[in-house]
Structures are given as C-alpha cells and as structure tokens.
Design a protein around this motif. Sequence first.
Motif, short mmCIF file in Angstrom:
data_model
loop_
_atom_site.label_atom_id
_atom_site.label_comp_id
_atom_site.label_asym_id
_atom_site.label_seq_id
_atom_site.Cartn_x
_atom_site.Cartn_y
_atom_site.Cartn_z
N ALA A 12 50.72 66.34 30.74
CA ALA A 12 51.67 66.72 31.78
C ALA A 12 50.94 66.98 33.09
CB ALA A 12 52.43 67.98 31.35
N GLY A 13 51.50 66.43 34.18
CA GLY A 13 50.96 66.70 35.50
C GLY A 13 50.20 65.57 36.15
N LEU A 14 50.29 64.36 35.58
CA LEU A 14 49.63 63.22 36.23
C LEU A 14 50.42 61.95 36.02
CD1 LEU A 14 48.01 61.28 33.96
CD2 LEU A 14 46.50 63.25 33.91
N ARG A 15 50.21 61.00 36.92
CA ARG A 15 50.84 59.68 36.88
C ARG A 15 49.77 58.62 37.17
NH1 ARG A 15 53.94 59.92 41.60
NH2 ARG A 15 52.80 61.83 42.07
N VAL A 16 50.06 57.39 36.77
CA VAL A 16 49.10 56.29 36.94
C VAL A 16 49.79 55.13 37.65
CG1 VAL A 16 47.68 54.57 35.76
CG2 VAL A 16 47.72 56.93 34.94
N GLY A 17 49.11 54.59 38.66
CA GLY A 17 49.60 53.41 39.35
C GLY A 17 48.59 52.28 39.29
N ASN A 18 49.07 51.07 39.02
CA ASN A 18 48.20 49.89 38.90
C ASN A 18 48.67 48.79 39.83
OD1 ASN A 18 46.33 50.54 36.69
ND2 ASN A 18 48.19 50.66 35.45
N THR A 19 47.72 48.10 40.44
CA THR A 19 48.02 46.90 41.20
C THR A 19 46.81 45.98 41.14
OG1 THR A 19 48.89 46.09 43.31
CG2 THR A 19 47.17 47.76 43.42
N HIS A 20 47.07 44.68 41.26
CA HIS A 20 45.97 43.72 41.25
C HIS A 20 46.37 42.48 42.04
CE1 HIS A 20 48.36 42.82 37.53
NE2 HIS A 20 48.28 41.59 38.02
N ASP A 21 45.38 41.67 42.34
CA ASP A 21 45.55 40.43 43.07
C ASP A 21 45.07 39.30 42.16
OD1 ASP A 21 44.94 38.13 44.70
OD2 ASP A 21 45.04 39.41 46.47
N THR A 22 45.99 38.43 41.75
CA THR A 22 45.66 37.38 40.79
C THR A 22 44.61 36.42 41.33
OG1 THR A 22 47.86 37.53 39.82
CG2 THR A 22 46.61 35.53 39.36
N ALA A 23 44.76 36.03 42.59
CA ALA A 23 43.79 35.10 43.18
C ALA A 23 42.42 35.74 43.33
CB ALA A 23 44.29 34.60 44.54
N LEU A 24 42.41 37.00 43.70
CA LEU A 24 41.15 37.75 43.86
C LEU A 24 40.46 37.96 42.53
CD1 LEU A 24 39.31 39.61 45.73
CD2 LEU A 24 40.88 41.47 45.09
N GLY A 25 41.26 38.17 41.49
CA GLY A 25 40.68 38.47 40.18
C GLY A 25 40.20 39.89 40.08
N SER A 26 40.91 40.81 40.69
CA SER A 26 40.47 42.21 40.71
C SER A 26 41.66 43.10 41.03
CB SER A 26 39.37 42.39 41.76
OG SER A 26 38.78 43.67 41.68
N GLY A 27 41.48 44.41 40.87
CA GLY A 27 42.58 45.32 41.14
C GLY A 27 42.14 46.76 41.19
N VAL A 28 43.15 47.64 41.24
CA VAL A 28 42.93 49.07 41.43
C VAL A 28 43.84 49.87 40.51
CG1 VAL A 28 43.12 51.00 43.07
CG2 VAL A 28 42.22 48.79 43.83
N THR A 29 43.31 50.92 39.94
CA THR A 29 44.08 51.90 39.18
C THR A 29 43.91 53.26 39.84
OG1 THR A 29 43.87 50.72 37.07
CG2 THR A 29 44.31 53.09 36.96
N ALA A 30 45.03 53.91 40.17
CA ALA A 30 44.99 55.22 40.80
C ALA A 30 45.69 56.24 39.91
CB ALA A 30 45.66 55.18 42.17
N VAL A 31 45.02 57.35 39.65
CA VAL A 31 45.60 58.46 38.91
C VAL A 31 45.95 59.54 39.92
CG1 VAL A 31 45.26 60.17 37.09
CG2 VAL A 31 44.18 57.91 36.91
N LEU A 32 47.22 59.93 39.95
CA LEU A 32 47.69 60.93 40.89
C LEU A 32 48.06 62.21 40.15
CD1 LEU A 32 50.11 58.75 43.05
CD2 LEU A 32 47.63 58.99 43.24
N PHE A 33 47.65 63.34 40.67
CA PHE A 33 47.96 64.62 40.07
C PHE A 33 49.13 65.27 40.80
CE2 PHE A 33 43.37 63.91 39.39
CZ PHE A 33 43.37 63.87 38.00
N ASP A 34 50.08 65.80 40.04
CA ASP A 34 51.24 66.45 40.66
C ASP A 34 50.84 67.66 41.48
OD1 ASP A 34 52.72 64.55 39.34
OD2 ASP A 34 53.39 65.90 37.74
#
Length: 336
Positions: A12-34
Amino acid sequence: MTNARNLITDVAGLRVGNTHDTALGSGVTAVLFDEPAVASCFVMGGAPGTRETDLLDPDKLAPAIHSVVLSGGSAFGLDAASGVQAALREKGIGFAVRDAIVPLVPQAVIFDLLNGGNKDWGRYPPYRELGYEAVQKAGLDFSLGTVGGGYGATTANLKGGLGSASAVTSTGHTVGALVIVNSVASAVIGNGPHFWAGGFEENDEFGGLGLPGKIEPEKRKLIWKGGPQPATTIALVATDATLNKGQAKRLAIAAHGGLARGLRFAHALFDGDTVFAASTGRRPLKDEPAEFTEITAIATDCLTRAIARGVYEATALPYPGAQPAWRDCFSKERQG
C-alpha cells in the motif's frame, strides 16, 4: 503467501508507471509514492549507472523520497529522472524549499544500447520525455516482461524484462519486489528450461517447472554475455512496514541475495547491480528485530521470484536476429 496481484503494488502506498519506445528498443519504469517514502540503496555491481543515491545513505539529510526510476539507456537514460521530476513538480509533489518544489527521484539504469533498437536519437536522448510519460501511466496494475524499463533488457541467453512479485509476512506486513533483469549471466539452469529461482516459485508464476533433480557440473558452466559489455540487474524492494533509513539500508543489502539466487551469477565486474529499498510506513513494527528480520528474508525471496517472472513473461524484440524469449524456446515445457 502471495497477494492477488503478485506485484509490488500490493504494498500500500505506491504505484508503477511504464512506457517504452519500440523503435528505440528501450523504456522507463517509474515508481511513485503516495507520500514521501523512507528509502535507501546498496550498489554491488562493478559498473553501476545511478543518480541521487548518495542522499539515501542513513547519514544524509533527506528524510524520504518521492519516486524511484528504473530505466534503460545506460548513462543516457539518467535523463529519465528529470522527466519524472518535471511531472511531479507539475502536480505540486516535492519538498518545499521556500517557493521552490523539489521532488527527490533516485534512479538506476541498465545497459541496453546493443539490443538492435535505433539509438541514433540526435542531439538529446528521449529518456526525459519517456520518464514524464511513465508518471502519467502510473497505477496499481501493470504488465511484466518486455515493457517499461525492461523493454530492451537481455540476459546471457534469453530475453530479459521487467519482473515483480509480492508476499505477506507471518505478522501481516506486505513485501514486494520490482526488477529489470538485464543480467550479464543467465536466469536459467544450463540451457533451460528450469529457472535458478525454481525452488521459490509460488502458484506456477513462472511455468511451474520447479528445479531439476540434480544440477550437474555442466549445467553450472558459466554463461555470460559475449565480450566486455556492461550488464545490470536493478531492483526496488518495498514494504508497508514502518522503517527508518538505517533499516531500509539493511533491507537493500539483504535483498541482493535475491540476485545471487535468481541468476548464475551476480555482482560481477561488468554488472551495475543495484537494489533500492523503500518503506511506505503504513504498518508499525511491534516485535521489531523479529519482524524486520522476516521482512528482509521475504523481500529476498520476492526478488528471486521477480527475476524469473521477468524472463518468463518476456517476448522477443521485433528486430532481425533479436534474442529469443523463454517462451519461444520452452513453450512445450510450459504447457506441461
């Protein structure tokens, strides 16, 4: 006991966001705390890429942080935290210093520059915008495998990826792990299909194959990425138990055992192996020494399991000659 999601967001108290770029072949995961989370970090790899980790030491002033970022891009990927900071600042999230709002966003990166994606991005790398976008996508449910910061991840012999797992201690504290498996070594025994983490599996979460009866010497032969290139497994373990920064540091140290159990091998010269640990502070410890010790053990188990889940759930990158995924090689074993 695992939770319904079997994800770090069961804490309890956190969320996760994911995004990536298919052409780039890479991405980012961010964990956010409430709410600002007490956190620390421990680096055991010989080639780390990190940002804002010094402030997590128990002797440093910062009492808590607002986010942890795990991303691709090697040193270029460290721009992702700037995008996360920008998004949090827009939302008024951060420590107030007179009229200034300062979100604290530590980060670690993996080396995924040789996976076949197009890294000719021009003057500035795209990770700042990917970090910003990851914040907008943050929630309790998220996919595993070839997503977010794990999109471009590889291992010595199979596609790596984003993994997660959770569990509940005997006294009711929830513990979870989130990992990007981009290891210099292998997550499977020999040529597979069994995972080194097989003895820790819950509810067939990575194929239900368990461990082979005996691991022969030839199956322990070292397999690692060819040539001197960096590789990294980076992770966050989190709990709803109320911890101080010293305890968070100890939790990060202990959780590195999950890397050693889930991979053959970890903490090498070319690794940037880094583990963050965070407390959302929702449940106080009663019998502090006993409960905290169990939390460190369960967090280590969760990280072991998360490593196997990241590889198990991965799909191959959409490029010619891309590294195969576990499912490409062992679908028959998975089906029974």
